[in-house]
Design a protein around this motif. Structure first.
Motif, PDB file in Angstrom:
ATOM      1  N   THR A   8       0.835  -1.207   0.000  1.00  0.00           N
ATOM      2  CA  THR A   8       0.000   0.000   0.000  1.00  0.00           C
ATOM      3  C   THR A   8       0.864   1.250   0.000  1.00  0.00           C
ATOM      4  N   THR A   9       1.926   1.258   0.781  1.00  0.00           N
ATOM      5  CA  THR A   9       2.832   2.407   0.832  1.00  0.00           C
ATOM      6  C   THR A   9       3.458   2.661  -0.535  1.00  0.00           C
ATOM      7  N   VAL A  10       3.960   1.608  -1.177  1.00  0.00           N
ATOM      8  CA  VAL A  10       4.593   1.770  -2.490  1.00  0.00           C
ATOM      9  C   VAL A  10       3.567   2.202  -3.522  1.00  0.00           C
ATOM     10  N   ARG A  11       2.374   1.658  -3.479  1.00  0.00           N
ATOM     11  CA  ARG A  11       1.327   2.090  -4.426  1.00  0.00           C
ATOM     12  C   ARG A  11       1.028   3.580  -4.285  1.00  0.00           C
ATOM     13  N   GLY A  12       1.311   4.146  -3.131  1.00  0.00           N
ATOM     14  CA  GLY A  12       1.106   5.576  -2.909  1.00  0.00           C
ATOM     15  C   GLY A  12       2.193   6.458  -3.492  1.00  0.00           C
ATOM     16  N   PHE A  13       3.311   5.886  -3.927  1.00  0.00           N
ATOM     17  CA  PHE A  13       4.370   6.680  -4.557  1.00  0.00           C
ATOM     18  C   PHE A  13       3.889   7.122  -5.938  1.00  0.00           C
ATOM     19  N   ASP A  14       4.169   8.357  -6.293  1.00  0.00           N
ATOM     20  CA  ASP A  14       3.759   8.899  -7.586  1.00  0.00           C
ATOM     21  C   ASP A  14       4.391   8.089  -8.716  1.00  0.00           C
ATOM     22  N   GLY A  15       3.562   7.500  -9.560  1.00  0.00           N
ATOM     23  CA  GLY A  15       4.063   6.735 -10.695  1.00  0.00           C
ATOM     24  C   GLY A  15       4.432   5.306 -10.359  1.00  0.00           C
ATOM     25  N   ALA A  16       3.983   4.790  -9.231  1.00  0.00           N
ATOM     26  CA  ALA A  16       4.323   3.416  -8.844  1.00  0.00           C
ATOM     27  C   ALA A  16       3.516   2.399  -9.631  1.00  0.00           C
ATOM     28  N   LEU A  17       4.157   1.316  -9.964  1.00  0.00           N
ATOM     29  CA  LEU A  17       3.533   0.150 -10.570  1.00  0.00           C
ATOM     30  C   LEU A  17       3.849  -1.018  -9.651  1.00  0.00           C
ATOM     31  N   VAL A  18       2.843  -1.646  -9.095  1.00  0.00           N
ATOM     32  CA  VAL A  18       3.018  -2.810  -8.235  1.00  0.00           C
ATOM     33  C   VAL A  18       2.361  -3.993  -8.927  1.00  0.00           C
ATOM     34  N   VAL A  19       3.135  -5.034  -9.179  1.00  0.00           N
ATOM     35  CA  VAL A  19       2.622  -6.238  -9.814  1.00  0.00           C
ATOM     36  C   VAL A  19       2.682  -7.365  -8.787  1.00  0.00           C
ATOM     37  N   VAL A  20       1.530  -7.989  -8.541  1.00  0.00           N
ATOM     38  CA  VAL A  20       1.438  -9.130  -7.633  1.00  0.00           C
ATOM     39  C   VAL A  20       0.876 -10.294  -8.449  1.00  0.00           C
ATOM     40  N   PRO A  21       1.759 -11.134  -8.977  1.00  0.00           N
ATOM     41  CA  PRO A  21       1.297 -12.229  -9.839  1.00  0.00           C
ATOM     42  C   PRO A  21       0.415 -13.228  -9.094  1.00  0.00           C
ATOM     43  N   GLY A  22      -0.470 -13.836  -9.854  1.00  0.00           N
ATOM     44  CA  GLY A  22      -1.344 -14.862  -9.300  1.00  0.00           C
ATOM     45  C   GLY A  22      -1.834 -15.769 -10.403  1.00  0.00           C
ATOM     46  N   PRO A  23      -2.679 -16.709 -10.063  1.00  0.00           N
ATOM     47  CA  PRO A  23      -3.220 -17.632 -11.061  1.00  0.00           C
ATOM     48  C   PRO A  23      -3.905 -16.880 -12.197  1.00  0.00           C
ATOM     49  N   GLY A  24      -3.757 -17.415 -13.397  1.00  0.00           N
ATOM     50  CA  GLY A  24      -4.413 -16.834 -14.552  1.00  0.00           C
ATOM     51  C   GLY A  24      -3.577 -15.844 -15.325  1.00  0.00           C
ATOM     52  N   GLY A  25      -2.411 -15.479 -14.832  1.00  0.00           N
ATOM     53  CA  GLY A  25      -1.533 -14.564 -15.554  1.00  0.00           C
ATOM     54  C   GLY A  25      -0.428 -15.320 -16.264  1.00  0.00           C
ATOM     55  N   ASP A  26       0.513 -14.565 -16.827  1.00  0.00           N
ATOM     56  CA  ASP A  26       1.628 -15.163 -17.547  1.00  0.00           C
ATOM     57  C   ASP A  26       2.820 -15.490 -16.651  1.00  0.00           C
ATOM     58  N   SER A  27       2.766 -15.096 -15.394  1.00  0.00           N
ATOM     59  CA  SER A  27       3.899 -15.301 -14.498  1.00  0.00           C
ATOM     60  C   SER A  27       3.994 -16.757 -14.066  1.00  0.00           C
ATOM     61  N   PRO A  28       5.215 -17.234 -13.846  1.00  0.00           N
ATOM     62  CA  PRO A  28       5.355 -18.610 -13.368  1.00  0.00           C
ATOM     63  C   PRO A  28       4.748 -18.763 -11.976  1.00  0.00           C
TER      64      PRO A  28
END
Length: 158
Positions: A8-28
């Protein structure tokens, strides 16, 4: 500080992109549940949950041991680690590196600023389960890493 609070703190930084992979995506599958922090000029998470292709994260949270990264002993329930790129020049002042990464540190210690067990020589620090001693420093280092990523992106655009 919990993982969710850091995210949540990082998402509050201006221009932050937070990726949390989970089922259904392209991430291993091994990356599912971890978090990856990037600077993104539009400030929005990738709609498809994909990692940016042309840049590396400046910070991550990992929730389990990886095959080549077991020194922090993250597999027991409730253990996780935040990792931050601080740069090679900053690393010794933060963790007191007298020699090769891992020779002077208990890399599984909680709430202690440590060199990253795999990427410490490349200027990465880590903290297993940040708590009272390290939370303020972790947030400051994430903000500084975010600003450094912003500066790199601006130089590339110029």
């Amino acid at each position: 500080m919990s993982m969710e609070q850091i995210i949540t703190t990082v998402r509050g930084f201006d221009g932050a992109l937070v990726v949390v992979p989970g089922p259904g995506g392209d991430s291993p599958e091994i990356a599912w549940g971890d978090a990856f922090f990037y600077y993104a000029p539009d400030g929005h998470d990738a709609p498809d949950g994909r990692m940016p292709r042309n840049t590396q994260p400046y910070g991550t949270i990992v929730t389990k041991d990886y095959p080549d990264d077991t020194a922090s002993r993250l597999d027991p329930p409730g253990r996780w680690r935040v990792n931050v790129q601080v740069g090679r020049a900053e690393l010794p002042g933060l963790v007191g590196l007298p020699g090769p990464v891992g020779t002077e540190h208990d890399l599984a210690a909680a709430d202690v600023l440590l060199p990253h067990p795999v990427y410490g020589d490349l200027g990465w620090i880590c903290v297993v389960n940040p708590g009272e001693r390290t939370t303020e420093t972790v947030v400051r280092l994430l903000k500084e890493a975010h600003e450094a990523a912003r500066a790199r992106a601006e130089r590339r655009r110029a």
